[in-house]
Design a protein around this motif. Structure first.
Motif, mmCIF file in Angstrom:
data_model
loop_
_atom_site.group_PDB
_atom_site.id
_atom_site.type_symbol
_atom_site.label_atom_id
_atom_site.label_comp_id
_atom_site.label_asym_id
_atom_site.label_seq_id
_atom_site.Cartn_x
_atom_site.Cartn_y
_atom_site.Cartn_z
ATOM 1 N N GLY A 21 43.338 -53.432 75.427
ATOM 2 C CA GLY A 21 43.683 -54.055 74.153
ATOM 3 C C GLY A 21 43.965 -52.998 73.107
ATOM 4 O O GLY A 21 43.913 -51.797 73.370
ATOM 5 N N THR A 22 44.249 -53.449 71.948
ATOM 6 C CA THR A 22 44.517 -52.497 70.872
ATOM 7 C C THR A 22 43.192 -52.072 70.267
ATOM 8 O O THR A 22 42.238 -52.859 70.178
ATOM 9 C CB THR A 22 45.407 -53.125 69.778
ATOM 10 N N PRO A 23 43.120 -50.818 69.881
ATOM 11 C CA PRO A 23 41.871 -50.367 69.278
ATOM 12 C C PRO A 23 41.626 -51.115 67.973
ATOM 13 O O PRO A 23 42.577 -51.487 67.284
ATOM 14 C CB PRO A 23 42.094 -48.876 69.041
ATOM 15 N N PRO A 24 40.379 -51.364 67.671
ATOM 16 C CA PRO A 24 40.100 -52.091 66.428
ATOM 17 C C PRO A 24 40.534 -51.269 65.222
ATOM 18 O O PRO A 24 40.440 -50.050 65.220
ATOM 19 C CB PRO A 24 38.582 -52.285 66.448
ATOM 20 N N GLU A 25 41.030 -51.983 64.245
ATOM 21 C CA GLU A 25 41.418 -51.308 63.018
ATOM 22 C C GLU A 25 40.160 -50.865 62.295
ATOM 23 O O GLU A 25 39.105 -51.482 62.395
ATOM 24 C CB GLU A 25 42.222 -52.246 62.129
ATOM 25 N N GLU A 26 40.324 -49.791 61.569
ATOM 26 C CA GLU A 26 39.185 -49.283 60.813
ATOM 27 C C GLU A 26 38.842 -50.302 59.732
ATOM 28 O O GLU A 26 39.698 -50.717 58.946
ATOM 29 C CB GLU A 26 39.538 -47.942 60.173
ATOM 30 N N VAL A 27 37.609 -50.721 59.731
ATOM 31 C CA VAL A 27 37.163 -51.731 58.783
ATOM 32 C C VAL A 27 36.404 -51.036 57.664
ATOM 33 O O VAL A 27 35.486 -50.269 57.910
ATOM 34 C CB VAL A 27 36.253 -52.777 59.474
ATOM 35 N N VAL A 28 36.820 -51.310 56.469
ATOM 36 C CA VAL A 28 36.127 -50.771 55.313
ATOM 37 C C VAL A 28 35.219 -51.877 54.806
ATOM 38 O O VAL A 28 35.688 -52.944 54.407
ATOM 39 C CB VAL A 28 37.114 -50.330 54.213
ATOM 40 N N LEU A 29 33.926 -51.627 54.856
ATOM 41 C CA LEU A 29 32.968 -52.635 54.424
ATOM 42 C C LEU A 29 32.924 -52.685 52.903
ATOM 43 O O LEU A 29 32.838 -51.658 52.236
ATOM 44 C CB LEU A 29 31.576 -52.314 54.972
ATOM 45 N N GLU A 30 32.991 -53.886 52.388
ATOM 46 C CA GLU A 30 32.877 -54.054 50.955
ATOM 47 C C GLU A 30 31.411 -53.992 50.576
ATOM 48 O O GLU A 30 30.549 -54.448 51.303
ATOM 49 C CB GLU A 30 33.426 -55.413 50.526
ATOM 50 N N SER A 31 31.166 -53.444 49.438
ATOM 51 C CA SER A 31 29.798 -53.417 48.946
ATOM 52 C C SER A 31 29.427 -54.822 48.505
ATOM 53 O O SER A 31 30.130 -55.449 47.726
ATOM 54 C CB SER A 31 29.690 -52.449 47.766
ATOM 55 N N ARG A 32 28.346 -55.327 49.037
ATOM 56 C CA ARG A 32 27.915 -56.689 48.683
ATOM 57 C C ARG A 32 27.266 -56.712 47.301
ATOM 58 O O ARG A 32 27.202 -57.742 46.673
ATOM 59 C CB ARG A 32 26.947 -57.214 49.729
ATOM 60 N N ALA A 33 26.779 -55.574 46.879
ATOM 61 C CA ALA A 33 26.140 -55.516 45.571
ATOM 62 C C ALA A 33 27.223 -55.418 44.496
ATOM 63 O O ALA A 33 28.012 -54.488 44.481
ATOM 64 C CB ALA A 33 25.206 -54.321 45.493
ATOM 65 N N LEU A 34 27.266 -56.411 43.650
ATOM 66 C CA LEU A 34 28.244 -56.413 42.585
ATOM 67 C C LEU A 34 27.733 -55.588 41.416
ATOM 68 O O LEU A 34 26.538 -55.567 41.127
ATOM 69 C CB LEU A 34 28.508 -57.849 42.114
ATOM 70 N N SER A 35 28.639 -54.934 40.732
ATOM 71 C CA SER A 35 28.247 -54.194 39.544
ATOM 72 C C SER A 35 27.861 -55.197 38.451
ATOM 73 O O SER A 35 28.173 -56.393 38.537
ATOM 74 C CB SER A 35 29.399 -53.315 39.071
ATOM 75 N N HIS A 36 27.221 -54.682 37.439
ATOM 76 C CA HIS A 36 26.808 -55.544 36.321
ATOM 77 C C HIS A 36 28.031 -56.232 35.709
ATOM 78 O O HIS A 36 28.005 -57.441 35.447
ATOM 79 C CB HIS A 36 26.060 -54.714 35.279
ATOM 80 N N ASP A 37 29.101 -55.463 35.495
ATOM 81 C CA ASP A 37 30.317 -56.038 34.916
ATOM 82 C C ASP A 37 30.902 -57.123 35.811
ATOM 83 O O ASP A 37 31.348 -58.162 35.317
ATOM 84 C CB ASP A 37 31.368 -54.948 34.671
ATOM 85 N N GLN A 38 30.894 -56.890 37.123
ATOM 86 C CA GLN A 38 31.421 -57.887 38.056
ATOM 87 C C GLN A 38 30.580 -59.161 38.027
ATOM 88 O O GLN A 38 31.115 -60.267 38.069
ATOM 89 C CB GLN A 38 31.468 -57.324 39.473
ATOM 90 N N GLN A 39 29.265 -58.999 37.942
ATOM 91 C CA GLN A 39 28.390 -60.168 37.871
ATOM 92 C C GLN A 39 28.653 -60.956 36.598
ATOM 93 O O GLN A 39 28.723 -62.191 36.626
ATOM 94 C CB GLN A 39 26.922 -59.741 37.926
#
Length: 177
Positions: A21-39
């Motif tokens: 199969g095709t090699p898995p694409e590199e996955v960039v994990l999102e930070s689950r912790a939101l910044s204060h501004d994002q919250q």
């Protein structure tokens, strides 16, 4: 025989690649912790959809307290109280805190009334007791601060920062001497 081996290898390589199969694409994990501004932005977006959510107003008020925007915090806590069927001790204590700091750390009659309402609903409310103890401390009423911090420690409240309270209590005892 040589042709068989070459044909086998020639066939094996594409079959191997196909099965692999095709090699898995590199996955960039999102930070689950939101910044204060994002919250804050997330809460504001939710309030735009439905402005009648007392809990979201309460959370937004705490965000403004963290930013030391006491006027905005007070507005949010007012909305939270008005929208609540049964206001909580935490809501009264939070409004008292915002008002206390908005009034340059003055224990006004309104702040005192809000704290009394909070403590009538929950005699061990940490926000109310902390504000009272800290006001006693900054006003050089060390024994009263010690008494309130001791009451907080005796409450066995799980959310209490015991180390910080003990440090403040010991500091007040030193200043009392």
């Amino acid at each position: 025989m040589n042709k068989v081996v070459i044909a086998g290898v020639a066939l094996a390589i594409p079959v191997f690649l196909w099965l692999r199969g095709t090699p898995p694409e590199e996955v960039v994990l999102e930070s689950r912790a939101l910044s204060h501004d994002q919250q804050m932005q997330d809460i504001q977006a939710k309030l735009k959809q439905d402005p009648n959510q007392a809990e979201l107003w309460f959370q937004l008020g705490h965000g403004y307290l963290n930013e030391q925007d006491f006027k905005s915090a007070l507005t949010c806590f007012d909305y939270a109280l008005r929208l609540s069927d049964q206001p909580t001790a935490s809501q009264f204590a939070a409004k008292a805190t915002a008002l206390y700091y908005l009034n340059k750390q003055q224990m006004t009659a309104t702040v005192t009334d809000l704290l009394q309402q909070a403590l009538a609903l929950d005699s061990a409310n940490l926000t109310a007791l902390s504000l009272i103890a800290n006001d006693h401390f900054v006003s050089s009423r060390y024994q009263q601060a010690i008494d309130v911090w001791t009451q907080m420690l005796d409450s066995q409240h799980r959310d209490l920062d015991r180390v910080s309270i003990i440090h403040s209590l010991n500091q007040a005892k030193q200043l009392l001497k």
